[in-house]
Design a protein around this motif. Structure first.
Motif, PDB file in Angstrom:
ATOM      1  N   PHE A 251      35.535  75.857  37.807  1.00 26.64           N
ATOM      2  CA  PHE A 251      36.629  75.092  38.106  1.00 26.64           C
ATOM      3  C   PHE A 251      36.579  74.128  39.120  1.00 26.64           C
ATOM      4  O   PHE A 251      36.077  74.106  39.949  1.00 26.64           O
ATOM      5  CB  PHE A 251      37.582  76.349  38.799  1.00 26.64           C
TER       6      PHE A 251
ATOM      7  N   PHE B 214      43.061  86.067  33.139  1.00 21.11           N
ATOM      8  CA  PHE B 214      42.197  84.559  33.539  1.00 21.11           C
ATOM      9  C   PHE B 214      40.996  84.794  34.619  1.00 21.11           C
ATOM     10  O   PHE B 214      40.032  84.213  34.311  1.00 21.11           O
ATOM     11  CB  PHE B 214      43.420  83.758  34.029  1.00 21.11           C
TER      12      PHE B 214
ATOM     13  N   SER C 278      47.263  87.288  35.270  1.00 21.54           N
ATOM     14  CA  SER C 278      46.358  86.614  36.018  1.00 21.54           C
ATOM     15  C   SER C 278      44.874  87.281  35.970  1.00 21.54           C
ATOM     16  O   SER C 278      43.874  86.852  35.928  1.00 21.54           O
ATOM     17  CB  SER C 278      46.641  86.229  37.367  1.00 21.54           C
TER      18      SER C 278
ATOM     19  N   SER D  54      37.309  83.472  34.010  1.00 25.84           N
ATOM     20  CA  SER D  54      36.504  82.809  35.078  1.00 25.84           C
ATOM     21  C   SER D  54      34.957  83.336  35.333  1.00 25.84           C
ATOM     22  O   SER D  54      34.302  82.546  35.749  1.00 25.84           O
ATOM     23  CB  SER D  54      37.383  82.607  36.276  1.00 25.84           C
TER      24      SER D  54
ATOM     25  N   SER E   9      45.098  74.492  34.404  1.00 27.15           N
ATOM     26  CA  SER E   9      44.613  75.718  34.575  1.00 27.15           C
ATOM     27  C   SER E   9      45.859  76.766  34.518  1.00 27.15           C
ATOM     28  O   SER E   9      45.722  77.896  35.142  1.00 27.15           O
ATOM     29  CB  SER E   9      44.100  76.197  35.884  1.00 27.15           C
TER      30      SER E   9
ATOM     31  N   LEU F 280      37.328  73.564  34.005  1.00 25.76           N
ATOM     32  CA  LEU F 280      38.932  73.591  33.885  1.00 25.76           C
ATOM     33  C   LEU F 280      39.188  72.843  35.192  1.00 25.76           C
ATOM     34  O   LEU F 280      38.855  73.284  36.312  1.00 25.76           O
ATOM     35  CB  LEU F 280      39.226  75.115  34.091  1.00 25.76           C
TER      36      LEU F 280
ATOM     37  N   PHE G 102      43.725  78.381  30.413  1.00 20.58           N
ATOM     38  CA  PHE G 102      42.875  79.507  30.619  1.00 20.58           C
ATOM     39  C   PHE G 102      42.544  80.132  29.036  1.00 20.58           C
ATOM     40  O   PHE G 102      41.497  80.386  28.963  1.00 20.58           O
ATOM     41  CB  PHE G 102      43.278  80.591  31.712  1.00 20.58           C
ATOM     42  N   TYR G 103      43.531  80.205  28.573  1.00 22.97           N
ATOM     43  CA  TYR G 103      43.434  80.764  27.251  1.00 22.97           C
ATOM     44  C   TYR G 103      42.445  79.770  26.063  1.00 22.97           C
ATOM     45  O   TYR G 103      41.534  80.386  25.502  1.00 22.97           O
ATOM     46  CB  TYR G 103      44.779  80.964  26.461  1.00 22.97           C
TER      47      TYR G 103
ATOM     48  N   PRO H 199      44.637  77.770  40.792  1.00 22.88           N
ATOM     49  CA  PRO H 199      44.749  78.194  39.163  1.00 22.88           C
ATOM     50  C   PRO H 199      46.259  78.931  38.769  1.00 22.88           C
ATOM     51  O   PRO H 199      47.070  79.232  39.626  1.00 22.88           O
ATOM     52  CB  PRO H 199      43.658  78.738  39.064  1.00 22.88           C
ATOM     53  N   TRP H 200      46.228  78.977  37.426  1.00 23.97           N
ATOM     54  CA  TRP H 200      47.172  79.839  36.842  1.00 23.97           C
ATOM     55  C   TRP H 200      48.565  79.265  36.684  1.00 23.97           C
ATOM     56  O   TRP H 200      49.480  79.756  35.894  1.00 23.97           O
ATOM     57  CB  TRP H 200      47.602  81.400  37.489  1.00 23.97           C
TER      58      TRP H 200
ATOM     59  N   TYR I 225      35.784  77.353  41.967  1.00 26.48           N
ATOM     60  CA  TYR I 225      36.399  78.790  41.887  1.00 26.48           C
ATOM     61  C   TYR I 225      36.061  79.588  43.102  1.00 26.48           C
ATOM     62  O   TYR I 225      37.151  80.415  43.351  1.00 26.48           O
ATOM     63  CB  TYR I 225      35.890  79.315  40.501  1.00 26.48           C
TER      64      TYR I 225
END
Ligand code: FAD
Ligand code: NAP
Length: 456
Positions: free
Chosen positions: A76, A65, A62, A69, A14, A36, A19-20, A43-44, A418
């Protein structure tokens, strides 16, 4: 891919690439579901755990992102390590397609004696430590000596050199971990020597990052004027070269011309020197370097060639910043030499070089550990376009209809959703708010997992 049966895609990792990729999939006209996965509860990727904490504007990517989400179809699964908790085969069974975007998880080795002496660390470890990665909090960074040596001439080398030089007004307002802030502010280091094996024209760092080294509150930037007397190959290269090299050399010439101001610390950039050994009895005591000359080979590539001239630089800590390295997840074809997944523009290839239906990759594990955050957007979009074209062409394999959540729960894996990450985020931001910092990161597994369970 019909409204009754959405395309179901797993994305592994992630970070920016993951993310993209998720964003590009969820922006598609037909219904798509994206799960994801990340081995961490947060994440990130490197946006959280790599980008320097004193660069909060860069970390604010972020927000893009976060928007992804919120799109319908996004889920997630944090705290799920693909390869350990679930196999690539199982993912392939449960999804129409899988995109591997798990970055480069290790460091390149230099292959010199003393590389593993206590006190010699990969920059990857130091970066993960000060950024609060839960796997790197117990590393013994002893910053009590007077001199640190950073090996490498990329932006990561500049990041770690700068982090070592920050003073309270620069580091305290950041989300650097409390332990790293205390260690850096209490450190005995007065000189940070950055070693480039080639010359200033070949340096990989970018000009804004170099410029920042000039603007440090507590450290002077020092360059030997002799290093800017360019050898003939570098001078010729500079004539034809990119704007980057010209701007870097311009800034370095300004540095040489400007007087130092007697700040408490110095960041010294050295060029055309290669470490040949990291030396010390029990732990790092010095780095032995050899002076290089630069030679253009037949293809025009400028290489560093060692001379007989050697020098020993005493120091107490070495940070090796010579690049990250991708690692293999068993069951996903891997190119050992390039340290990436075997692929053609993001389609994963089998041993014979044919695309494996339903398997894709993006980001650093697709193209190697280079490029900024934005590079991964183009890269992930390219992969997603191929995936969608394959879906349209009916080239994706069939999948079972079971939700992966059931398979994970059956084996006792407890993913962080998430909402779980958002609960961590709330705690971190609240802790930061009291101190005028963007967040205070939770950086231990048990604390992170407990916060993910909290009501938020
Ligand atoms: C120290 C450092 C500083 C940087 N600073 C900047 C900057 O200031 N500006 C800029 O534009 N770029 C910067 N970059 C570059 C940028 O961070 C990268 O281009 C980008 O993060 C690569 O994205 P990625 O998604 O391929 O990998 P990553 O960001 O590494 O994401 C990979 C993700 O995969 C997860 N993962 C790994 N293994 C597994 C597994 N087995 N199962 C499940 N999940 C897994 C990881 O936990 C991670 O979250 C920096 C890079 C570094 C190393
Ligand atoms: N602020 C930002 O935008 C930012 C911050 C951090 C990272 N990033 C990006 O993240 C990516 C990774 O950065 P990075 O710094 O890890 O990698 P990098 O840019 O590839 O730099 C690696 C450096 O290590 C040197 N090196 C490699 N092997 C060596 C050896 N055996 N001995 C001595 N030196 C050696 C290389 O020199 P040679 O050139 O001679 O091979 C190069 O200077 C880059 O694209 C970078 O721009 C961006």
């Amino acid at each position: 891919m019909t409204p009754e049966r959405p395309l179901r895609v797993a994305v592994v990792g992630s970070g920016p690439a993951g993310f993209y990729a998720a964003g590009a999939l969820l922006a598609h006209d037909s219904p798509v579901e994206v799960d994801l996965f990340d081995r961490l509860p947060t994440p990130w990727g490197l946006v959280r755990l790599g980008v320097a904490p004193d660069h909060p504007k860069i970390k604010s990517v972020s927000r893009a992102f976060e928007k992804i989400s919120q799109r319908p179809g996004f889920r997630f699964f944090g705290n799920v390590d693909v390869g350990r908790d679930i196999s690539p085969e199982e993912l392939a069974e449960h999804y129409d397609a899988v995109i591997y975007a798990y970055g480069a998880q290790a460091d390149r080795r230099m292959g010199i004696p003393g590389e593993d002496l206590p006190g010699s660390f990969a920059a990857t470890e130091f970066v993960a430590w000060y950024n609060g990665h839960p796997d790197f909090q117990d590393l013994p960074f002893d910053l009590s000596s007077e001199r640190a040596v950073v090996i490498g001439n990329g932006n990561v080398a500049v990041d770690v050199a700068r982090m070592l030089a920050l003073v309270s007004e620069e580091i305290s307002p950041t989300d650097t971990t409390d332990e790293a802030i205390a260690a850096i502010l209490g450190s005995g280091i007065r000189e940070i020597v950055v070693l480039g094996r080639r010359g200033p024209v070949q340096a990989a760092f970018t000009t804004p990052e170099l410029q920042e080294l000039r603007e440090l509150a507590g450290a002077d930037l020092v360059v030997d004027p002799a290093d800017l007397e360019l050898d003939p190959v570098s001078a010729a290269a500079l004539e034809e070269d990119t704007a980057l090299a010209r701007r870097n050399v311009e800034v370095l010439r300004e540095v040489v011309a400007a007087p130092t101001t007697g700040k408490e610390k110095r960041v010294v950039l050295r060029f055309c020197v290669s470490p040949v050994a990291i030396v010390g009895d029990e732990r790092v005591e010095a780095v032995e370097v050899v002076r290089n000359v630069l030679v253009a080979d037949e293809s025009g590539h400028i290489r560093a060639v060692p001379t007989e001239e050697r020098e020993v630089i005493p120091c107490g800590i070495v940070l090796r910043s010579v690049g990250y390295r991708g690692t293999e997840i068993a069951g996903v074809p891997f190119d050992e030499w390039r340290a990436t997944i075997k692929n053609d523009q993001g389609r994963v290839l089998d041993e014979g070089g044919a695309p494996i239906p339903g398997l894709y990759c993006a980001g650093w594990i697709k193209r190697g550990p280079s490029g900024v955050i934005g590079t991964n957007k183009k890269d992930a979009t390219e992969t997603v376009q191929l995936l969608l074209a394959d879906a349209e062409a009916g080239l994706l394999p069939s999948r079972v209809d079971e939700d992966i959540a059931e398979a994970l729960s059956e084996r006792g894996v407890e993913p962080i959703s998430y909402a779980g990450w958002e609960a961590i985020d709330v705690v971190e931001r609240a802790l930061g708010e009291n101190q005028g910092r963007p967040r205070v990161k939770l950086c231990h597994w048990d604390v992170l997992l407990a916060a993910a369970e909290s009501p938020g």
